[in-house]
Scaffold this motif. Sequence first.
Motif, PDB file in Angstrom:
ATOM      1  N   GLN A   1       0.869  -1.175   0.000  1.00 11.31           N
ATOM      2  CA  GLN A   1       0.000   0.000   0.000  1.00 11.31           C
ATOM      3  C   GLN A   1       0.908   1.227   0.000  1.00 11.31           C
ATOM      4  N   ASP A   2       0.640   2.185  -0.842  1.00 10.67           N
ATOM      5  CA  ASP A   2       1.479   3.377  -0.853  1.00 10.67           C
ATOM      6  C   ASP A   2       1.368   4.151   0.460  1.00 10.67           C
ATOM      7  N   TYR A   3       0.162   4.195   1.023  1.00 11.08           N
ATOM      8  CA  TYR A   3       0.034   4.932   2.272  1.00 11.08           C
ATOM      9  C   TYR A   3       0.830   4.277   3.400  1.00 11.08           C
ATOM     10  N   GLY A   4       1.071   2.980   3.313  1.00 10.73           N
ATOM     11  CA  GLY A   4       1.913   2.334   4.319  1.00 10.73           C
ATOM     12  C   GLY A   4       3.292   2.974   4.385  1.00 10.73           C
ATOM     13  N   THR A   5       3.882   3.264   3.225  1.00  6.35           N
ATOM     14  CA  THR A   5       5.182   3.933   3.176  1.00  6.35           C
ATOM     15  C   THR A   5       5.060   5.383   3.607  1.00  6.35           C
ATOM     16  N   TRP A   6       4.026   6.064   3.122  1.00  4.71           N
ATOM     17  CA  TRP A   6       3.868   7.470   3.486  1.00  4.71           C
ATOM     18  C   TRP A   6       3.658   7.630   4.991  1.00  4.71           C
TER      19      TRP A   6
END
Length: 289
Positions: free
Chosen positions: A111-116
Amino acid sequence: MKLSPEQIAQFERDGYLFFPSLFSPDEVKTLTDAVPALYARREAYNVREKGSDAVRTNFAAHLYSEPFAKLARHPRMVEPVQQIFGDALYMHQFKINGKMAFEGDVWQWHQDYGTWKNDDLMPEPRAMNVAIFLDDVNQFNGPLMFIPGSHRLGVVDAKHDLTTTSYPLWTVDNALIAQLVQRAGGKNGGIVSPQGPAGSMILFHGCLLHASTSNLSPWNRVSVYLSLCAVTNHIRRFKRPEYIAHRDFTPIITLPDDCLLKDVPVDLPWKDGMPASALQTSIDELKAA
């Protein structure tokens, strides 16, 4: 560009929207003509594939390339996200991912938000990706894969993978992916893969689980990703360099819809070179203290 109520409902249900052939061949050519010179640069913002000279990701081209500076302010890419969030947006990240023929490596399930969230301390998943195909995307050249509806789970457990590819990622383990695919429909729609001609666009939620396989075909699969974040949701930590996670929270002002085909002036703050400050992080500041 405005979304219809039906499109908003579909986005809320599936976590993504696909717009085939949204940009014309002439608009796409303006962008693709600029890519080789960008990829040829020997700069930190060009991350190359492990064991290869092929570019995996070019970061922040909107700060030093006129065509991509225009794309970063294009109403077809910005306005739908503004409509969904009901807030002004800033550019959290801008990248040109080069899944090159025979050499493009995998992007693991994530998930991109996981990194963000984990790296940048972005408070909420009020950010998302808008992607445009610069090449035709088919089943053979490493297309994106989504688990539809997985964004509704919020942030799932992930581990920081520093070894699989040349770019670190917060990835989700296979057992959980198998469970979520089965929950989404298994072989009957548990994984979807939007494919289409160059100029097509995908808008997808920051929590939507996605991945892509390696590209063993003779066809490149280059795509541009605008990671747009609500200004009120800006990141709180500068753990990553500025060319990866931007620190300018100025709201984006869109350009005319035909900007890619017209001589429209744009600001290029890094046109004479990336500043040294773009490589500095809060970790560097802590070490110096």
